[in-house]
Design an enzyme around this catalytic site. Structure first.
Site, PDB file in Angstrom:
ATOM      1  N   HIS A 268       0.851  -1.186   0.000  1.00  0.00           N
ATOM      2  CA  HIS A 268       0.000   0.000   0.000  1.00  0.00           C
ATOM      3  C   HIS A 268       0.883   1.229   0.000  1.00  0.00           C
ATOM      4  O   HIS A 268       1.941   1.230   0.626  1.00  0.00           O
ATOM      5  CB  HIS A 268      -0.891   0.009   1.254  1.00  0.00           C
ATOM      6  CG  HIS A 268      -2.057   0.917   1.140  1.00  0.00           C
ATOM      7  ND1 HIS A 268      -1.972   2.262   1.398  1.00  0.00           N
ATOM      8  CD2 HIS A 268      -3.343   0.681   0.769  1.00  0.00           C
ATOM      9  CE1 HIS A 268      -3.157   2.806   1.198  1.00  0.00           C
ATOM     10  NE2 HIS A 268      -4.012   1.880   0.816  1.00  0.00           N
ATOM     11  N   ASP A 322      -7.963  -5.091   0.020  1.00  0.00           N
ATOM     12  CA  ASP A 322      -8.495  -5.917  -1.063  1.00  0.00           C
ATOM     13  C   ASP A 322      -8.231  -7.400  -0.875  1.00  0.00           C
ATOM     14  O   ASP A 322      -8.788  -8.224  -1.590  1.00  0.00           O
ATOM     15  CB  ASP A 322      -7.891  -5.473  -2.408  1.00  0.00           C
ATOM     16  CG  ASP A 322      -8.416  -4.120  -2.820  1.00  0.00           C
ATOM     17  OD1 ASP A 322      -9.634  -3.945  -2.747  1.00  0.00           O
ATOM     18  OD2 ASP A 322      -7.617  -3.249  -3.175  1.00  0.00           O
TER      19      ASP A 322
HETATM   20  C1  LIG Z   1      -0.549  -0.748  -3.844  1.00  0.00           C
HETATM   21  C2  LIG Z   1       0.753  -0.538  -4.600  1.00  0.00           C
HETATM   22  C3  LIG Z   1       0.404   0.085  -5.962  1.00  0.00           C
HETATM   23  C4  LIG Z   1       1.617   0.446  -3.795  1.00  0.00           C
HETATM   24  O1  LIG Z   1       2.721   0.694  -4.538  1.00  0.00           O
HETATM   25  P1  LIG Z   1       3.923   1.677  -4.122  1.00  0.00           P
HETATM   26  O2  LIG Z   1       3.717   2.295  -2.793  1.00  0.00           O
HETATM   27  O3  LIG Z   1       4.105   2.572  -5.275  1.00  0.00           O
HETATM   28  O4  LIG Z   1       5.106   0.670  -3.957  1.00  0.00           O
HETATM   29  P2  LIG Z   1       6.075   0.253  -5.100  1.00  0.00           P
HETATM   30  O5  LIG Z   1       5.294  -0.295  -6.249  1.00  0.00           O
HETATM   31  O6  LIG Z   1       7.014   1.381  -5.359  1.00  0.00           O
HETATM   32  O7  LIG Z   1       6.858  -0.940  -4.408  1.00  0.00           O
HETATM   33  C5  LIG Z   1       7.932  -0.784  -3.473  1.00  0.00           C
HETATM   34  C6  LIG Z   1       8.680  -2.114  -3.428  1.00  0.00           C
HETATM   35  O8  LIG Z   1       7.826  -3.132  -2.878  1.00  0.00           O
HETATM   36  C7  LIG Z   1       7.569  -4.156  -3.855  1.00  0.00           C
HETATM   37  N1  LIG Z   1       6.131  -4.470  -3.823  1.00  0.00           N
HETATM   38  C8  LIG Z   1       5.113  -3.581  -3.617  1.00  0.00           C
HETATM   39  N2  LIG Z   1       3.938  -4.222  -3.638  1.00  0.00           N
HETATM   40  C9  LIG Z   1       4.223  -5.512  -3.863  1.00  0.00           C
HETATM   41  C10 LIG Z   1       3.421  -6.660  -4.010  1.00  0.00           C
HETATM   42  N3  LIG Z   1       2.085  -6.586  -3.933  1.00  0.00           N
HETATM   43  N4  LIG Z   1       4.014  -7.839  -4.262  1.00  0.00           N
HETATM   44  C11 LIG Z   1       5.360  -7.922  -4.361  1.00  0.00           C
HETATM   45  N5  LIG Z   1       6.184  -6.865  -4.220  1.00  0.00           N
HETATM   46  C12 LIG Z   1       5.613  -5.683  -3.983  1.00  0.00           C
HETATM   47  C13 LIG Z   1       7.931  -3.530  -5.206  1.00  0.00           C
HETATM   48  O9  LIG Z   1       8.301  -4.500  -6.142  1.00  0.00           O
HETATM   49  C14 LIG Z   1       9.075  -2.636  -4.814  1.00  0.00           C
HETATM   50  O10 LIG Z   1      10.226  -3.438  -4.632  1.00  0.00           O
HETATM   51  P3  LIG Z   1      11.705  -2.858  -4.953  1.00  0.00           P
HETATM   52  O11 LIG Z   1      11.902  -1.739  -3.987  1.00  0.00           O
HETATM   53  O12 LIG Z   1      12.592  -4.009  -4.727  1.00  0.00           O
HETATM   54  O13 LIG Z   1      11.656  -2.406  -6.389  1.00  0.00           O
HETATM   55  C15 LIG Z   1       1.503  -1.859  -4.776  1.00  0.00           C
HETATM   56  O14 LIG Z   1       1.857  -2.381  -3.520  1.00  0.00           O
HETATM   57  C16 LIG Z   1       0.720  -2.887  -5.588  1.00  0.00           C
HETATM   58  O15 LIG Z   1       0.699  -2.831  -6.818  1.00  0.00           O
HETATM   59  N6  LIG Z   1       0.048  -3.875  -4.895  1.00  0.00           N
HETATM   60  C17 LIG Z   1      -0.704  -4.903  -5.561  1.00  0.00           C
HETATM   61  C18 LIG Z   1      -2.049  -4.382  -6.054  1.00  0.00           C
HETATM   62  C19 LIG Z   1      -3.011  -4.116  -4.921  1.00  0.00           C
HETATM   63  O16 LIG Z   1      -3.215  -4.939  -4.042  1.00  0.00           O
HETATM   64  N7  LIG Z   1      -3.639  -2.931  -4.980  1.00  0.00           N
HETATM   65  C20 LIG Z   1      -4.623  -2.519  -4.028  1.00  0.00           C
HETATM   66  C21 LIG Z   1      -4.124  -1.415  -3.160  1.00  0.00           C
HETATM   67  S1  LIG Z   1      -5.291  -1.039  -1.874  1.00  0.00           S
END
Ligand SMILES: CC(C)(COP(=O)(O)OP(=O)(O)OC[C@H]1O[C@@H](n2cnc3c(N)ncnc32)[C@H](O)[C@@H]1OP(=O)(O)O)[C@@H](O)C(=O)NCCC(=O)NCCS
Length: 385
Positions: A268, A322
């Site tokens: 998140h 979710d």
């Molecule tokens: C919610 C979300 C968009 C937040 O993203 P964010 O704060 O921008 O975090 P980032 O995408 O920059 O990720 C940071 C790190 O954690 C990892 N990471 C984040 N979410 C992850 C996940 N669900 N599974 C595996 N790795 C994850 C990324 O690969 C990244 O790793 P790195 O630093 O080695 O490159 C992201 O966690 C995600 O796509 N989750 C899955 C979809 C989901 O459940 N969405 C509903 C949100 S309520």
């Protein structure tokens, strides 16, 4: 722009406006390090245990808990505004049954503006009527589209049922079990508001132009429809089916980590611990399974949460809202592509609270940009291009 101010603006530019305050608000609060979510200062756990969705909407929109009389009056008004005009039903009959329910909902929300076109944003009675209409009619429109795309007539709302029981009834034509209705009501409360996310920002930008509240909700629905906002719970269900068994969980997680693939329902932007709403939803899922039988993917989900916490907990990646909501909705007999419209039904409460807050101290949103194009470019005649 001078060179100095351009450099300053470039330095301050944050893609996606991450971390940039877009407004002052007293509606909700999140502490992502401690896993706290509060609506008007009240912890979400307390509301989930003691309140109802409509009482929570009242709290969000008017800023304080209603008295018994105020709540009764509010519920009464909403109960008697649930029906939708036959012309809206006729309009919906023309929608293709293969269309996504979020697109249908956006069109219907916008269409309400055609029927209730008086715009008196400084009149508290107008504000109240718009709040009542939107909260009352959005669930009816979601349920009506669900029936129509199956080739059936929409089911009329039942005045003797409360908000959530009535919605589940309109989806299935069966009066729901009281536990199912209560669990659904709590799900709505959990999704009602969550500070400055994309759809709420969209609602506030639209509100700031002083347009009508139906346009505000329609633009927010359109924003919520994207896969980066609503919709992750649908993907969680697909992923659990793909994993299939508890034994497959560890290899699946290891494969995702090796290939930098996101595991749905985890991580998140704000929470760096388990989302407090996920904990509440997990407890609700267990209550439902105890009464109606276990979901075949529940054990897979529990193992997945354990393995992800072990492997990715050090990065602050834990289950989000979710992760368990899809399991709960499935158990309530809700089709997967209605998960996001249900999110919208809930979030109407938060959007309307932000609409009202925006109007109270309005300034039209007009951010700036950093121009990266050319200057004084020649106009080339068409035959020379
Ligand atoms: C919610 C979300 C968009 C937040 O993203 P964010 O704060 O921008 O975090 P980032 O995408 O920059 O990720 C940071 C790190 O954690 C990892 N990471 C984040 N979410 C992850 C996940 N669900 N599974 C595996 N790795 C994850 C990324 O690969 C990244 O790793 P790195 O630093 O080695 O490159 C992201 O966690 C995600 O796509 N989750 C899955 C979809 C989901 O459940 N969405 C509903 C949100 S309520």
């Amino acid at each position: 722009m001078t060179v100095a101010s351009e450099i300053k603006a470039t330095f301050e530019f944050k893609p996606g406006l991450e971390g940039v305050p877009a407004t002052m608000s007293s509606i909700s609060f999140v502490d992502g390090q401690k896993g706290i979510l509060e609506y008007r200062g009240i912890p979400i756990q307390e509301l989930a245990e003691k309140s109802t969705f409509l009482e929570t909407c009242y709290l969000l929109i008017w800023g304080e808990l209603p008295t018994k009389q105020e709540l009764e009056a509010f519920e009464h008004e909403i109960r008697y505004h649930r029906r939708i005009k036959y012309r809206i039903r006729d309009m919906m009959k023309c929608f293709p049954e293969s269309g996504h329910p979020m697109d249908a909902l956006q069109a219907c929300a916008a269409a309400l503006g055609l029927f209730y076109s008086r715009r008196a944003l400084d009149d508290p009675a107008y504000i109240r009527a718009a709040v009542v209409r939107l909260l009352a009619k959005i669930p009816t429109m979601v349920a009506a589209f669900q029936m129509m795309r199956k080739g059936n007539d929409p089911i009329q709302p039942r005045d003797d049922l409360d908000y959530s029981a009535n919605f589940l009834y309109m989806l299935t034509e069966q009066e729901p079990d009281p536990l199912a209705a209560r669990v659904f009501d709590i799900c709505l409360m959990l999704h009602a508001e969550h500070t400055m996310n994309a759809s709420t920002f969209s609602a506030r930008v639209t509100a700031s132009t002083l347009t009508d509240p139906y346009a505000v909700v329609a633009s927010a629905v359109g924003t919520l429809a994207g896969p980066l906002h609503g919709g992750a719970n649908e993907e969680v269900m697909t992923m659990l089916a793909e994993i299939g068994t508890v034994e497959n969980v560890r290899p699946y997680v290891e494969h995702c980590i090796q290939n930098k693939k996101k595991i749905m329902g985890f991580g998140h932007r704000v929470y760096k611990v388990k989302d407090p709403r996920a904990t509440i939803l997990q407890n609700l899922a267990e209550k439902l399974f105890e009464k109606f039988g276990r979901d075949k993917y529940y054990d897979v989900a529990v193992e997945l949460e354990k393995v992800v916490a072990e492997k990715l907990g050090h990065k602050g990646i834990y289950a989000n809202v979710d992760f368990y909501s899809g399991l709960v909705y499935r158990k309530l007999g809700i089709p997967d592509d209605l998960f996001t419209p249900i999110f919208a039904i809930a979030r109407v409460g938060g959007w309307l609270a932000h609409w009202k807050e925006q109007l109270a101290e309005n300034r039209i949103y007009r951010p700036t940009q950093i121009y990266t194009g050319s200057h004084q470019a020649p106009y080339v005649p068409i035959e020379e291009r």
